[in-house]
Design a protein around this motif. Sequence first.
Motif, PDB file in Angstrom:
ATOM      1  N   VAL A  99      -5.682   8.538  -1.161  1.00  0.00           N
ATOM      2  CA  VAL A  99      -6.930   8.304  -1.022  1.00  0.00           C
ATOM      3  C   VAL A  99      -7.503   7.295  -2.078  1.00  0.00           C
ATOM      4  O   VAL A  99      -8.106   6.583  -1.647  1.00  0.00           O
ATOM      5  CB  VAL A  99      -8.025   9.549  -1.063  1.00  0.00           C
ATOM      6  N   SER A 100      -6.975   7.595  -3.388  1.00  0.00           N
ATOM      7  CA  SER A 100      -7.488   6.724  -4.430  1.00  0.00           C
ATOM      8  C   SER A 100      -6.980   5.247  -4.091  1.00  0.00           C
ATOM      9  O   SER A 100      -7.849   4.342  -4.326  1.00  0.00           O
ATOM     10  CB  SER A 100      -6.936   7.128  -5.633  1.00  0.00           C
ATOM     11  N   VAL A 101      -5.723   5.082  -3.309  1.00  0.00           N
ATOM     12  CA  VAL A 101      -5.170   3.804  -3.161  1.00  0.00           C
ATOM     13  C   VAL A 101      -5.756   3.083  -1.882  1.00  0.00           C
ATOM     14  O   VAL A 101      -6.201   2.045  -1.930  1.00  0.00           O
ATOM     15  CB  VAL A 101      -3.575   3.937  -2.680  1.00  0.00           C
ATOM     16  N   LEU A 102      -6.228   3.896  -1.008  1.00  0.00           N
ATOM     17  CA  LEU A 102      -6.809   3.549   0.259  1.00  0.00           C
ATOM     18  C   LEU A 102      -8.164   2.854   0.120  1.00  0.00           C
ATOM     19  O   LEU A 102      -8.643   1.986   0.461  1.00  0.00           O
ATOM     20  CB  LEU A 102      -6.930   4.626   1.468  1.00  0.00           C
ATOM     21  N   ARG A 103      -9.148   3.481  -0.900  1.00  0.00           N
ATOM     22  CA  ARG A 103     -10.340   3.125  -1.164  1.00  0.00           C
ATOM     23  C   ARG A 103     -10.268   1.529  -1.878  1.00  0.00           C
ATOM     24  O   ARG A 103     -11.305   0.907  -1.733  1.00  0.00           O
ATOM     25  CB  ARG A 103     -10.931   3.921  -2.383  1.00  0.00           C
ATOM     26  N   GLN A 104      -9.136   1.386  -2.481  1.00  0.00           N
ATOM     27  CA  GLN A 104      -9.020   0.102  -3.094  1.00  0.00           C
ATOM     28  C   GLN A 104      -8.605  -1.031  -2.239  1.00  0.00           C
ATOM     29  O   GLN A 104      -9.024  -2.293  -2.366  1.00  0.00           O
ATOM     30  CB  GLN A 104      -8.172   0.138  -4.367  1.00  0.00           C
ATOM     31  N   TYR A 105      -8.160  -0.591  -1.247  1.00  0.00           N
ATOM     32  CA  TYR A 105      -7.601  -1.693   0.034  1.00  0.00           C
ATOM     33  C   TYR A 105      -8.699  -1.938   0.955  1.00  0.00           C
ATOM     34  O   TYR A 105      -8.656  -1.304   2.009  1.00  0.00           O
ATOM     35  CB  TYR A 105      -6.632  -0.959   0.581  1.00  0.00           C
ATOM     36  N   LYS A 106      -9.349  -2.791   0.425  1.00  0.00           N
ATOM     37  CA  LYS A 106     -10.628  -3.409   1.564  1.00  0.00           C
ATOM     38  C   LYS A 106     -10.265  -4.833   2.066  1.00  0.00           C
ATOM     39  O   LYS A 106      -9.356  -5.524   1.350  1.00  0.00           O
ATOM     40  CB  LYS A 106     -12.019  -3.606   0.558  1.00  0.00           C
ATOM     41  N   LEU A 142       0.881  -1.115   0.158  1.00  0.00           N
ATOM     42  CA  LEU A 142      -0.100   0.189   0.052  1.00  0.00           C
ATOM     43  C   LEU A 142       0.854   1.342  -0.001  1.00  0.00           C
ATOM     44  O   LEU A 142       0.718   2.121  -0.533  1.00  0.00           O
ATOM     45  CB  LEU A 142      -0.972  -0.046   1.403  1.00  0.00           C
ATOM     46  N   MET A 143       1.942   1.193   0.849  1.00  0.00           N
ATOM     47  CA  MET A 143       2.703   2.336   0.899  1.00  0.00           C
ATOM     48  C   MET A 143       3.561   2.573  -0.594  1.00  0.00           C
ATOM     49  O   MET A 143       3.574   3.873  -0.663  1.00  0.00           O
ATOM     50  CB  MET A 143       3.838   2.162   2.027  1.00  0.00           C
ATOM     51  N   LEU A 144       3.870   1.745  -1.115  1.00  0.00           N
ATOM     52  CA  LEU A 144       4.649   1.615  -2.334  1.00  0.00           C
ATOM     53  C   LEU A 144       3.692   2.354  -3.266  1.00  0.00           C
ATOM     54  O   LEU A 144       4.144   3.117  -4.145  1.00  0.00           O
ATOM     55  CB  LEU A 144       5.365   0.487  -2.680  1.00  0.00           C
ATOM     56  N   GLU A 145       2.463   1.744  -3.299  1.00  0.00           N
ATOM     57  CA  GLU A 145       1.443   2.181  -4.322  1.00  0.00           C
ATOM     58  C   GLU A 145       1.387   3.728  -4.073  1.00  0.00           C
ATOM     59  O   GLU A 145       0.983   4.529  -5.121  1.00  0.00           O
ATOM     60  CB  GLU A 145       0.172   1.314  -4.527  1.00  0.00           C
ATOM     61  N   ILE A 146       1.105   3.976  -2.804  1.00  0.00           N
ATOM     62  CA  ILE A 146       0.741   5.591  -2.613  1.00  0.00           C
ATOM     63  C   ILE A 146       1.768   6.445  -3.037  1.00  0.00           C
ATOM     64  O   ILE A 146       1.658   7.545  -3.790  1.00  0.00           O
ATOM     65  CB  ILE A 146       0.374   5.768  -1.233  1.00  0.00           C
ATOM     66  N   GLU A 147       2.946   6.087  -2.887  1.00  0.00           N
ATOM     67  CA  GLU A 147       4.076   6.750  -3.123  1.00  0.00           C
ATOM     68  C   GLU A 147       4.456   7.018  -4.719  1.00  0.00           C
ATOM     69  O   GLU A 147       4.832   7.925  -5.325  1.00  0.00           O
ATOM     70  CB  GLU A 147       5.539   6.421  -2.445  1.00  0.00           C
ATOM     71  N   SER A 148       4.044   5.878  -5.596  1.00  0.00           N
ATOM     72  CA  SER A 148       4.375   5.732  -6.972  1.00  0.00           C
ATOM     73  C   SER A 148       2.947   6.568  -7.730  1.00  0.00           C
ATOM     74  O   SER A 148       3.582   7.495  -8.834  1.00  0.00           O
ATOM     75  CB  SER A 148       4.248   4.114  -7.392  1.00  0.00           C
TER      76      SER A 148
END
Length: 593
Positions: A87-94, A76-82
């Motif tokens: 917010v868009s990444v957090l919404r996907q992580y259910k 998740l952290m890597l995807e946010i930084e990339s």
Amino acid sequence: MSQTVIFKPFVSVPSSNHSQRKLQNNIINVGVKIQNRFRVVCMGMLAPRKFLQKRRKMEVFKDAADEVDQKRWRGLMLEIESTGSAVSVLRQYKTDGDQGLPRDLVLGTLVRFKQLKKWNLVSEILEWLRYQNWWNFSEMDFLMLITAYGKLGNFNGAERVLSVLSKMGSSPNVISYTALMESYGRGGKCNNAEAIFRRMQSSGPEPSAVTYQIILKTFVEGNKFKEAEEVFETLLDEKISPLKPDQKMYHMMIYMYKKAGNYEKARKVFASMAEKGVPQATVTYNSLMSFETNYKEVSKIYDQMQRSGIQPDVVSYALLIKAYGRARREEEALSVFEEMLDAGVRPTHQAYNILLDAFAISGMVEQAKTVFKSMRRDRFYPDLCSYTTMLSAYVNASDMEGAEKFFKRIKVDGFEPNIVTYGTMIKGYAKANDLDKVMEVYEKMRLSGVKANQTILTTIMDASGRCKDFGSALSWYKEMESCGVPPDQKAKNVLLSLASTQDELEEAKEVTGLVDEKTTSLAGVYRTDDDEDEDNYITSSDEDEDEDEDEDEDEYEEDDDDVDGVRETVSCDKAQEGSLDYVGSQTEELVGL
């Protein structure tokens, strides 16, 4: 294959015996040949160290479930930084049950970005959480949000959050007021920040130590040195002071006097720390070293730091290497770098660039090549600044054939030459009196969309006058004015020096506005040592002169949140348009807010 290091005789060596002790330890197969200089064949220059080698870390997890959670969070952290968006990444992580995000995962993400000082992501996540039913947005969340806006200099956002808190019935406290004050300071509203501080002093809440640290920083950034002095002197007065000034406040005052050019007062503040019982740290000594220009003075401060039992960091070593490099004392610069590696201090990209510059200044191509290759070996990939510095090594060695080949390599390796890169080539051809090549590089520069600065036009004017005639130089002088680059005193001096007859001299004096100046000498009398100083050739723009100062101010962050691997300790010219003037991110180190 052996590398060759040129050693010049030197007078002063730090008491830590950089030159003697490190050379004895690191240099093997030594052969000395006296030819006005010592020539030492060094087989072990920048030998690889084990701690710089990439190692796979052993990870230990509590159980299988913990391993899944940890790897999921890291992904998740890597995807946010990339992506640059949280917010868009957090919404996907259910979760598997699609019941929303685990609270611990979100909290861990917030804390980590706070530690990394990525306040834009912190504010983005918190603003999103405000409207999530599954998250209880508490007063502490509001305070973190207003703090994030304060760090970003977003005073509109900070005011809005403070207004929401007031509507909720929460009285503004020292944290919220301090954050609002900081947002004004970072947003360039120094007077607004001062108004909040004065209000806190008169009607509360009582300013904290952090409040004083931030207002001192705000005054220094706004060049309100008198106000900063008054606040600091109030804190020194035990009768009226609400608290004693701490280490960070002393550091900021040292930085302020450095910025103001008052080095004597900076030294007095440094000395008063011991008198007041305020502990000195590595950053304290780094701040003193950063404004000394004489390598002997830098060396003395470094030795004093070691005698005090304080361990130097990468900033300390880099400042000392820079001082030796600028003094053309390459052997000491290399010795300090080797000592840094032996001490287990990991060099930064900028530290390598500084050592590269030390050899480039003296045209020591082979040694510069070794540093350049060592960067890649240690996974510090050369940037445009590194390539331009390596190019200058060829130029300073008068090896224009090698410079031309390396210039082509810059483009092959995916970099676009900037004004400093082109200026370095023009300088080299001008020194070689090859006017055709000078004009060829100049035309390439123009076609690439890079606008010539005053230094480049002065160099071309000088080369034209020497290779052609005075009239050619005069036309280039007028070209400066037509290009919107007013000639400076150096350009005027160069033009006057190119006059070889009395008529040419009179014409030069009239054009430069020096009609009333009396002189009976011609051909070079107006040249000064500064005009011939090769080290000062590369000055890409007026902005470079203030780059160090700007970066010192920009990186003033919290120390409480610091964790291993989070903070950059050295920064360099971000636009890479300067001549490798080293910058320690001193305000972040100095004050640590």
